[in-house]
Design a protein around this motif. Structure first.
Motif, mmCIF file in Angstrom:
data_model
loop_
_atom_site.group_PDB
_atom_site.id
_atom_site.type_symbol
_atom_site.label_atom_id
_atom_site.label_comp_id
_atom_site.label_asym_id
_atom_site.label_seq_id
_atom_site.Cartn_x
_atom_site.Cartn_y
_atom_site.Cartn_z
ATOM 1 N N ASP A 1 25.135 9.754 -13.641
ATOM 2 C CA ASP A 1 26.368 9.233 -13.061
ATOM 3 C C ASP A 1 27.085 8.309 -14.036
ATOM 4 O OD1 ASP A 1 25.894 10.593 -10.706
ATOM 5 O OD2 ASP A 1 24.871 8.908 -9.744
ATOM 6 N N ALA A 2 28.381 8.167 -13.824
ATOM 7 C CA ALA A 2 29.168 7.247 -14.650
ATOM 8 C C ALA A 2 28.664 5.822 -14.457
ATOM 9 C CB ALA A 2 30.639 7.347 -14.280
ATOM 10 N N GLU B 1 31.346 12.571 -22.736
ATOM 11 C CA GLU B 1 31.801 13.398 -21.607
ATOM 12 C C GLU B 1 32.046 14.843 -22.042
ATOM 13 O OE1 GLU B 1 35.164 10.989 -20.215
ATOM 14 O OE2 GLU B 1 33.871 10.260 -18.610
ATOM 15 N N ASN C 1 28.737 13.384 -17.418
ATOM 16 C CA ASN C 1 28.721 12.840 -16.060
ATOM 17 C C ASN C 1 28.442 13.920 -15.020
ATOM 18 O OD1 ASN C 1 29.330 10.299 -17.055
ATOM 19 N ND2 ASN C 1 31.527 10.557 -16.773
#
Length: 292
Positions: A42-43, A133, A175
């Motif tokens: 997760d971010a 990302e 992500n």
């Protein structure tokens, strides 16, 4: 290069980045075997910060490639400086240079090549390359990355093959907005980044924001840990916990109560629906239950 995962872990922690045994081993192997490390999660769980910490440990520059939909090789690797080439051509014509072969060799020489992040990383020793990302890029760019990371070289038709004298340390992050192809993952060492438990997150906050009181850091961490158990659009990451503690400290707070928590939710939650959900909670009870 460090003598082992334990030493690398200690050196990373000196930069303020706390790691567990699994991540320390993955990082050590990435350095030892010259393999990229693929960080997924997760971010806000510390994936990008890992690359910065590794750069500090290595005493190397951090070179970042931010991926996005539609990115292609020319934007990530190299491009030609067309305005300078045009000026050079006009200057050559002004002094009467008419040799086409000479002009072409000059126009497409290294002096007019603009190195984008990937080429910069190949030409800079040592360096840490962050491909951030990668899940936002498309399949074609993934295939290009796979080829580059296999050989650590690139061919520029006008100049030939440019090869890294020593491979950069490579950190790829995702992500998980989509699944990255197995071929790219197989080329890398893999580590999943999860939200840390209370004690570990508190230690991170205390390390990153040492000016914050111990009580305030514990209270902020306790509330964030509870918020992650709610059905939020975007659960807060460690980065948001750190930001919230910093914001409260800037306001002169030494401890947290429900009223102050509600007033500063914009530091930790980024969607109106999530903030509404947080306001519906009994924050006083959460703080009391945690003993914070």
């Amino acid at each position: 290069m460090t003598d082992g995962p334990g030493e690398l872990r200690a050196r990373l922690e000196k930069t303020g980045y706390l790691v567990d045994d699994g991540l320390a081993i993955a990082c050590f192997l990435a350095l030892k075997l010259h393999r990229p490390i693929f960080c997924e999660g997760d971010a806000g769980t510390g994936k990008t910060a890992l690359a910065s910490a590794l750069a500090q440990v290595q005493g190397a520059p951090l070179i970042r490639l931010q991926c996005y939909e539609g990115i292609d090789a020319s934007q990530a690797l190299y491009d030609w400086d067309f305005p300078r080439q045009l000026l050079h051509l006009r200057a050559a014509e002004a002094v009467g240079v008419t040799d086409a072969g000479r002009l072409e060799s000059e126009l497409y020489s290294r002096r007019f090549l603009i190195a984008r992040p990937l080429l910069q990383a190949l030409e800079t020793q040592p360096s840490v390359l962050l491909v951030d990302e990668v899940d936002r890029a498309d399949d074609e760019f993934e295939a290009f990355l796979l080829e580059l990371l296999s050989e650590y070289s690139v061919t520029v038709p006008e100049l030939g093959t440019l090869r890294a004298a020593s491979p950069p340390v490579v950190v790829l992050t995702s992500n998980r907005t989509r699944e990255v192809h197995d071929a790219l993952k197989r080329r890398c060492l893999y580590h999943w980044f999860d939200h840390p438990g209370f004690e570990r997150e508190l230690a991170i906050v205390r390390r990153r924001q040492p000016q914050v009181t111990e009580r305030l850091a514990a209270q902020v961490t306790a509330v964030v840990q509870t918020l992650r158990t709610q059905d939020l659009l975007k659960p807060p990451g460690v980065a948001e916990t750190i930001d919230w503690a910093e914001a409260l400290d800037a306001l002169g707070a030494t401890e947290l109560d429900a009223e102050l928590a509600v007033a500063t939710l914009g530091s930790v939650l980024k969607y109106r629906e999530d903030a509404d959900r947080a306001r519906s909670l009994d924050l006083s009870a959460i703080l009391a239950a945690r003993g914070a």
